[in-house]
Write an enzyme that holds these catalytic residues in place. Sequence first.
Site: not given
Length: 922
Positions: A699-701
């Site tokens: 995932t993105d952060w």
Amino acid sequence: MKRILDWNKYIEKAAETVSEGIVMLKNNNNALPIDLNETISVFGRIQLHYYKSGTGSGGMVNVSKVTGILDGLLESGVKINNDLLDIYKKWDEENPFDLGDGWGGEPWSQKEMPLDEKTVEQAASASSKAIVIIGRTAGEEQDARIEKGSYLLTDEELDMLQKVRRYFEKVIVLLNVGGLIDLEKIEEVAPDALLYVWQGGMTGGKGTADVLTGKVSPSGKLPDTIALKVADYPSDSYFGNKNKDFYTEDIFVGYRWFETFAKEAVLYPFGFGLSYTTFEIELTYAKKYDDESIISVRVTNTGRFKGKEVVQVYCEAPQGRLGKAKRVLCGFAKTKELAPNESQSLKIKINSKDLASYDDSEGKHCWIIEKGKYILHIGNNVRNCPNTFSFTIDDDIIIEQCAQALAPVEAFERIKAVETAAGVSKIMESVPLSNVNEKKRMIDKLPGDIAYTGDRGIKLCDVRDGRNTMEEFIAQLSDHDLSCIIRGEGMGSPRVTPGTASAFGGVSDELEKFGIPACCCSDGPSGLRLDCGTKAFSLPNGTLIASTFNRELVEELFSFMGTEMIANKVECLLGPGMNIHRHPLNGRNFEYFSEDPFLTGQMASAELSGLHSVGVTGTIKHFCANNQETNRHFLDSVVSERALREIYLKGFEIAVKNGKASTIMTTYGAINGLWTAGNFDLNTVILRNEWKFSGLTMTDWWANVNYRGLEPKRSYYVPMAKAQNDVYMVCSDSSEVDNDIMSALESGELTRGELQRNAANILGFVMGTQAMKRLTGDADTVEIINRSESECDADEPVVFYELGNKLAIDLSGVTSVKGRNYSFALTVNTPGWYKVTVTASSTQSSLAQIPVTLFAMGTPCGTLTWNGTNGEPASLSCEIPMFSKYTAIRIYFAQNGLDMCSIDFELVKKVENMDIAFAAEE
């Protein structure tokens, strides 16, 4: 293996990339190249503050030195009007550069120095030629706006251009920008030369000067169409909407729209770019085979300067039943540097898949080449293609049968092209909607469990070396082990290189005992982000790289980048960024390549090949349709399956199949109502089942995740794991027990087999990394040569301090040295806002100005400025947010003359959870 990283060659390769990526739009009256015997007057404060990149994760590289355009000119021996330069330096000291308000709060432009007539007139008396530099940054969390100082020129910039034009015989305008800006007023001023020099990283000024002085002839080509007005872009109607962005333009993005329906709205066409010389492109051979077409051309330099040319091939397909764009890029190649009258033959292969369209109508869902006449147009931009090759397809050919995936669930209309007696016209049609039972699809693909055996003494190296199978190894992992391995730890995890984005893989003591190393991710597309203060190399931005149209050059540059990663013990560069320039105001266009998916995929593949050549990799992102920064965490992109397949997924597909991508990052937002971080169709059906991807996804952060129809939330690991998005980035402590995962396992909502499947993806990647080699004692080593002491940092380890509600750190012995940093890291037990008090003394005069900037996780959080203190301690304070458990703090000194005493932290506002923290940021 011992590798040598020659810093001088790294600089040369980056500067070469800059030179080849500069796009010259105009060059009248022999304004360029510059004669070294003439004096040049340089206007614009950005001559003193070159934008090496945009901001946010795509630009936060801690560098020792930035060679700006003025620096490059001076180093090249160009005579600069020093009287004018002194005026700018004095004004700049009195009007400090504005860093903005931290993450996502940087101003897109800087206040420009007002020019009076006398100053310009005096400059013109000393030189007949002027360079005017216009600068813009860009970055995460904000899009450009149709405002002065953003997309539009400010009044001061326009006044500067008008006055310089009035007094100077020849005017050269350089655009040091991340993406497109408005050219209307610039064109009205009528400069003799106009160049997009983009953002060229820390050596950008050197590469720019090489072009301006004629050492290198410009050969960059536009990766985007420049239209007359923003409203001319077909995506403009919905861009900026905070809730839903309807992609009504469908496949007609960029030049696909303009060349099909709106040629008159174009100022400069896609692929356009001038040189100091001229070329002739002659078609020498063309033939259609079963799966590809072969084009051979001879390119001859017909001018007086040496230079390179880009040959571009565009397909014109029959409109058929589906409707097509008038021209679509399907191949390109760049020559070597040709001397006058020299020729080179190039062979370009055109894959049949790149001529196909996606049929998303009910019951179809396939890549198809419709019957009819196909014309390949060959030239040096989408408008200038004097050579053609045509062939006829007698019957429809299905290239690839797919399953319906990612289709919209909400009705809307899209643009379609149809053939009429008057030519190709635009109509609107209803978009086909999804008829997929997503829950059933996921259940049908549910993996079986591997029976738990407990620890049998099998290490991950045993799998790598063929002594045991991956199934035997994973059978040893408990439910808790499996719950840990799907959570990355960061930012700034002490398990990996200090100041980097995350650790993944061996993120618990138990996992480490199984011989699983912790692998390291670091931002980003423009170079290594090392928030602890370590210096790194800042690369040209994505748009400039795409403008080179040179795969081989980009691959060479990123082999240097890969070697630097090994030196810093980084396994994954979080890049390339490869979303589409759907709209010119997207704040992250600087990180991304182009409006065209084919060019995007080819450039991403070249970067990956360069990294892979030395044994590291890049994480292609953001998967997919991250085409707006405004409200990006909650934006729903409503897109047809055809547009996704042909435009927004196409570059990723090329990077997976041709570039052999092994790690992928999803986006913050949603596609057709389902957030990408937990989207089974995206992460499994398309990526793994159709494209045969075998690496890991992340995932993105702190991304949102949801089930269809439910509200998204952060740290929602269960739907992510079920979608086969392997790692949630990031958690403060990945070894803790997560009750949501354990409850889902107990209830059967999540199966052990699903976690084991994700673990296999992660471990399969980890097994082939430098981190694994370091664990087993056979890692590559790097010796960096020709890097000056000023470009390096002391070998002192980064010190971690435990931060409770209060902390005092003694800084006795630390003195300010202009351009240097002092760094340390904090383990933050209570996230929140902290009052930071810095105490220092100075023996300089009371009029001295000694600024110190505080950075937290690479983001400037406040600038404190001391005057002389008569040698007595003086304290200054600011408040900074600290929401990450591991927070790197960097103190940057802009001047000499300050003796540090201490830095104190005190909690002033506690934040109960990360959602509240992010709400505060947003």
